[in-house]
Design a protein around this motif. Structure first.
Motif, PDB file in Angstrom:
ATOM      1  N   ASP A  89       4.405 -39.021  58.673  1.00 31.58           N
ATOM      2  CA  ASP A  89       5.367 -38.661  59.714  1.00 31.58           C
ATOM      3  C   ASP A  89       6.644 -39.474  59.704  1.00 31.58           C
ATOM      4  O   ASP A  89       7.466 -39.340  60.614  1.00 31.58           O
ATOM      5  N   MET A  90       6.831 -40.317  58.681  1.00 32.22           N
ATOM      6  CA  MET A  90       8.008 -41.181  58.696  1.00 32.22           C
ATOM      7  C   MET A  90       8.457 -41.529  57.282  1.00 32.22           C
ATOM      8  O   MET A  90       7.636 -41.761  56.402  1.00 32.22           O
ATOM      9  N   VAL A  91       9.777 -41.561  57.112  1.00 40.19           N
ATOM     10  CA  VAL A  91      10.385 -42.093  55.901  1.00 40.19           C
ATOM     11  C   VAL A  91      11.221 -43.287  56.333  1.00 40.19           C
ATOM     12  O   VAL A  91      12.051 -43.167  57.238  1.00 40.19           O
ATOM     13  N   THR A  92      10.988 -44.425  55.690  1.00 41.14           N
ATOM     14  CA  THR A  92      11.764 -45.623  55.976  1.00 41.14           C
ATOM     15  C   THR A  92      12.558 -45.982  54.734  1.00 41.14           C
ATOM     16  O   THR A  92      11.987 -46.161  53.655  1.00 41.14           O
ATOM     17  N   LEU A  93      13.863 -46.051  54.895  1.00 44.16           N
ATOM     18  CA  LEU A  93      14.768 -46.427  53.821  1.00 44.16           C
ATOM     19  C   LEU A  93      15.286 -47.829  54.159  1.00 44.16           C
ATOM     20  O   LEU A  93      15.910 -48.017  55.201  1.00 44.16           O
ATOM     21  N   THR A  94      15.023 -48.780  53.272  1.00 42.43           N
ATOM     22  CA  THR A  94      15.368 -50.176  53.537  1.00 42.43           C
ATOM     23  C   THR A  94      16.336 -50.671  52.481  1.00 42.43           C
ATOM     24  O   THR A  94      16.030 -50.643  51.277  1.00 42.43           O
ATOM     25  N   ALA A  95      17.485 -51.168  52.935  1.00 36.21           N
ATOM     26  CA  ALA A  95      18.500 -51.729  52.040  1.00 36.21           C
ATOM     27  C   ALA A  95      18.123 -53.150  51.655  1.00 36.21           C
ATOM     28  O   ALA A  95      17.299 -53.794  52.318  1.00 36.21           O
ATOM     29  N   ALA A  96      18.760 -53.667  50.613  1.00 31.20           N
ATOM     30  CA  ALA A  96      18.530 -55.043  50.186  1.00 31.20           C
ATOM     31  C   ALA A  96      18.838 -56.019  51.324  1.00 31.20           C
ATOM     32  O   ALA A  96      18.215 -57.073  51.421  1.00 31.20           O
ATOM     33  N   SER A  97      19.754 -55.651  52.204  1.00 28.61           N
ATOM     34  CA  SER A  97      20.111 -56.487  53.359  1.00 28.61           C
ATOM     35  C   SER A  97      19.041 -56.462  54.448  1.00 28.61           C
ATOM     36  O   SER A  97      19.169 -57.144  55.451  1.00 28.61           O
ATOM     37  N   ARG A  98      17.997 -55.631  54.242  1.00 25.35           N
ATOM     38  CA  ARG A  98      16.897 -55.398  55.177  1.00 25.35           C
ATOM     39  C   ARG A  98      17.267 -54.447  56.307  1.00 25.35           C
ATOM     40  O   ARG A  98      16.462 -54.198  57.198  1.00 25.35           O
ATOM     41  N   GLU A  99      18.505 -53.934  56.312  1.00 20.55           N
ATOM     42  CA  GLU A  99      18.849 -52.890  57.284  1.00 20.55           C
ATOM     43  C   GLU A  99      18.056 -51.644  56.927  1.00 20.55           C
ATOM     44  O   GLU A  99      17.758 -51.402  55.760  1.00 20.55           O
TER      45      GLU A  99
END
Length: 110
Positions: free
Chosen positions: A37-47
């Motif tokens: 139920d979820m997609v999490t996209l995480t940048a190198a900055s952790r945002e």
């Protein structure tokens, strides 16, 4: 309200497009994680940009860059549009958030 089977099909297609676009970006820049139920996209900055289902109201919710936007499926255009009528479209909004947190272009497959 659309039936659950149709909602699930539409969400699955949207999540697949998002994941394919994320996979095209260097994993040192953007990491993608998917649960049912979820997609999490995480940048190198952790945002993060979090895209998740809201089954009870048949919406997709997106949180990122200090915003939370709810999207309803618009059958007339075949797209997910924000529920406040601001002219936001799900795929474009996610691409803008990813670009903002990574600087990378988020390109969906044709």
């Amino acid at each position: 309200m659309m039936d659950e089977a149709r909602y699930n099909q539409l969400v699955s297609a949207a999540f697949k497009r998002i994941l394919v676009a994320a996979d095209a970006i260097d994993p040192d820049i953007l990491e993608a994680d998917s649960t049912g139920d979820m997609v999490t996209l995480t940048a190198a900055s952790r945002e993060k940009c979090i895209v998740n289902t809201q089954r009870a109201v048949r919406q997709v919710w997106v949180a990122g860059r200090g915003q939370g936007i709810h999207f309803d499926y618009d059958a007339a255009t075949g797209t997910w549009k924000d529920d406040k009528g601001r002219g936001l479209e799900l795929m474009s909004f996610v691409a803008d958030v990813v670009r903002g947190i990574t600087g990378a272009d988020f390109v969906y497959p044709g």
